[in-house]
Design a protein around this motif. Structure first.
Motif, mmCIF file in Angstrom:
data_model
loop_
_atom_site.group_PDB
_atom_site.id
_atom_site.type_symbol
_atom_site.label_atom_id
_atom_site.label_comp_id
_atom_site.label_asym_id
_atom_site.label_seq_id
_atom_site.Cartn_x
_atom_site.Cartn_y
_atom_site.Cartn_z
ATOM 1 N N GLY A 34 161.070 -73.732 -0.146
ATOM 2 C CA GLY A 34 162.701 -73.797 -0.528
ATOM 3 C C GLY A 34 163.098 -74.592 -1.755
ATOM 4 O O GLY A 34 164.822 -75.028 -2.026
ATOM 5 N N PHE A 35 162.292 -75.583 -2.283
ATOM 6 C CA PHE A 35 162.434 -76.558 -3.070
ATOM 7 C C PHE A 35 162.535 -75.892 -4.849
ATOM 8 O O PHE A 35 162.480 -74.673 -4.861
ATOM 9 C CB PHE A 35 162.068 -77.641 -3.323
ATOM 10 C CG PHE A 35 161.275 -78.537 -1.970
ATOM 11 C CD1 PHE A 35 162.343 -79.658 -2.076
ATOM 12 C CD2 PHE A 35 160.557 -78.308 -1.262
ATOM 13 C CE1 PHE A 35 162.506 -80.203 -0.876
ATOM 14 C CE2 PHE A 35 160.092 -78.717 -0.609
ATOM 15 C CZ PHE A 35 160.716 -80.550 -0.316
ATOM 16 N N THR A 36 163.689 -76.212 -5.307
ATOM 17 C CA THR A 36 163.955 -75.740 -6.381
ATOM 18 C C THR A 36 162.955 -76.734 -7.410
ATOM 19 O O THR A 36 162.541 -77.804 -7.258
ATOM 20 C CB THR A 36 165.511 -76.685 -7.413
ATOM 21 O OG1 THR A 36 166.827 -75.163 -6.374
ATOM 22 C CG2 THR A 36 165.756 -75.718 -8.460
ATOM 23 N N VAL A 37 161.833 -76.278 -9.095
ATOM 24 C CA VAL A 37 161.358 -76.718 -9.416
ATOM 25 C C VAL A 37 161.289 -76.201 -10.601
ATOM 26 O O VAL A 37 161.709 -75.048 -10.871
ATOM 27 C CB VAL A 37 159.493 -76.146 -8.878
ATOM 28 C CG1 VAL A 37 158.740 -76.464 -9.565
ATOM 29 C CG2 VAL A 37 159.457 -76.098 -7.330
ATOM 30 N N VAL A 38 161.165 -77.489 -11.773
ATOM 31 C CA VAL A 38 161.363 -77.642 -12.996
ATOM 32 C C VAL A 38 160.056 -77.935 -13.455
ATOM 33 O O VAL A 38 159.733 -78.960 -13.120
ATOM 34 C CB VAL A 38 162.814 -78.445 -13.124
ATOM 35 C CG1 VAL A 38 163.666 -77.873 -13.134
ATOM 36 C CG2 VAL A 38 162.828 -79.541 -13.039
ATOM 37 N N GLY A 39 159.123 -76.998 -14.411
ATOM 38 C CA GLY A 39 158.021 -77.619 -14.995
ATOM 39 C C GLY A 39 158.198 -77.743 -16.404
ATOM 40 O O GLY A 39 158.915 -77.035 -17.157
ATOM 41 N N VAL A 40 157.509 -78.585 -16.989
ATOM 42 C CA VAL A 40 157.098 -78.760 -18.522
ATOM 43 C C VAL A 40 155.699 -78.165 -18.703
ATOM 44 O O VAL A 40 154.971 -79.331 -17.994
ATOM 45 C CB VAL A 40 158.050 -79.876 -18.887
ATOM 46 C CG1 VAL A 40 157.943 -80.565 -20.354
ATOM 47 C CG2 VAL A 40 159.406 -80.523 -18.602
ATOM 48 N N ASP A 41 155.845 -77.775 -19.428
ATOM 49 C CA ASP A 41 154.648 -77.722 -20.712
ATOM 50 C C ASP A 41 154.625 -76.733 -21.926
ATOM 51 O O ASP A 41 155.943 -76.634 -22.604
ATOM 52 C CB ASP A 41 153.719 -76.169 -19.788
ATOM 53 C CG ASP A 41 152.108 -75.735 -19.953
ATOM 54 O OD1 ASP A 41 151.729 -76.439 -19.222
ATOM 55 O OD2 ASP A 41 151.123 -75.987 -21.664
ATOM 56 N N LEU A 42 153.453 -78.138 -22.857
ATOM 57 C CA LEU A 42 153.766 -78.089 -23.892
ATOM 58 C C LEU A 42 153.601 -76.150 -24.998
ATOM 59 O O LEU A 42 153.285 -76.597 -25.885
ATOM 60 C CB LEU A 42 153.329 -78.858 -24.335
ATOM 61 C CG LEU A 42 153.094 -80.659 -24.733
ATOM 62 C CD1 LEU A 42 152.225 -81.900 -25.114
ATOM 63 C CD2 LEU A 42 155.037 -80.638 -24.814
ATOM 64 N N ASP A 43 152.248 -75.525 -24.006
ATOM 65 C CA ASP A 43 152.315 -74.301 -24.082
ATOM 66 C C ASP A 43 153.641 -73.038 -24.044
ATOM 67 O O ASP A 43 153.543 -72.574 -23.357
ATOM 68 C CB ASP A 43 151.151 -73.629 -23.448
ATOM 69 C CG ASP A 43 150.473 -72.423 -23.972
ATOM 70 O OD1 ASP A 43 150.661 -72.037 -24.615
ATOM 71 O OD2 ASP A 43 149.480 -72.406 -23.858
ATOM 72 N N VAL A 44 153.244 -72.531 -25.251
ATOM 73 C CA VAL A 44 155.329 -72.108 -25.361
ATOM 74 C C VAL A 44 154.824 -70.739 -24.706
ATOM 75 O O VAL A 44 155.220 -69.893 -24.179
ATOM 76 C CB VAL A 44 155.538 -71.750 -26.829
ATOM 77 C CG1 VAL A 44 156.638 -71.114 -26.951
ATOM 78 C CG2 VAL A 44 156.292 -73.280 -27.447
ATOM 79 N N GLY A 45 153.685 -70.414 -25.140
ATOM 80 C CA GLY A 45 152.811 -69.443 -24.572
ATOM 81 C C GLY A 45 153.117 -69.256 -22.813
ATOM 82 O O GLY A 45 153.566 -68.199 -22.093
#
Length: 98
Positions: A34-45
Motif C-alpha cells: 500500500g505504499f507509494t514508491v518512487v524509483g530512480v535508475d540511470l537506465d532509460v530503458g
C-alpha cells in the motif's frame, strides 16, 4: 501524526535508487503493501519498461507490476530530484567485487 501512525496507515512514500534485481522486487513489495514508491535508475530503458508495467526481472510478474503502475503506486524516473518526495530512501545498486 507520529511516524508509527504514518507507517501503520501506509501514508509514506518510499524512494528506491536502483531498479534492478534487488530494487524492483523491493519496490513491488512496498507497493503491494500500500505504499507509494518512487524509483530512480540511470537506465532509460528500464525506467520506460517499468512505467509501461513491463518487468525485466524474473521475480517480478509483469501483470502485477502493471497493476501497481496503473494504480500510481510505482513510478520510475532518471531524475534524483523525484526522491525529494520520499520519506525513506533505499539504495539498491551493484557493489563491484573487483
Amino acid at each position: 501524526m507520529s511516524a508509527e501512525e504514518h507507517w501503520a496507515r501506509r501514508n509514506l512514500t518510499v524512494g528506491i535508487v536502483g531498479l534492478g534485481y534487488v530494487g524492483l522486487p523491493l519496490a513491488m513489495a512496498f507497493a503491494q503493501k500500500g505504499f507509494t514508491v518512487v524509483g530512480v535508475d540511470l537506465d532509460v530503458g528500464k525506467v520506460a519498461r517499468i512505467n509501461k508495467g513491463e518487468s525485466y526481472v524474473l521475480d517480478v510478474d509483469s501483470a502485477e507490476l502493471s497493476q501497481q503502475t496503473q494504480a500510481s503506486k510505482i513510478r520510475a524516473g532518471t531524475d534524483y530530484a523525484t526522491l525529494s518526495a520520499a520519506d525513506a530512501i533505499f539504495i539498491c545498486v551493484p557493489t563491484p567485487l573487483g
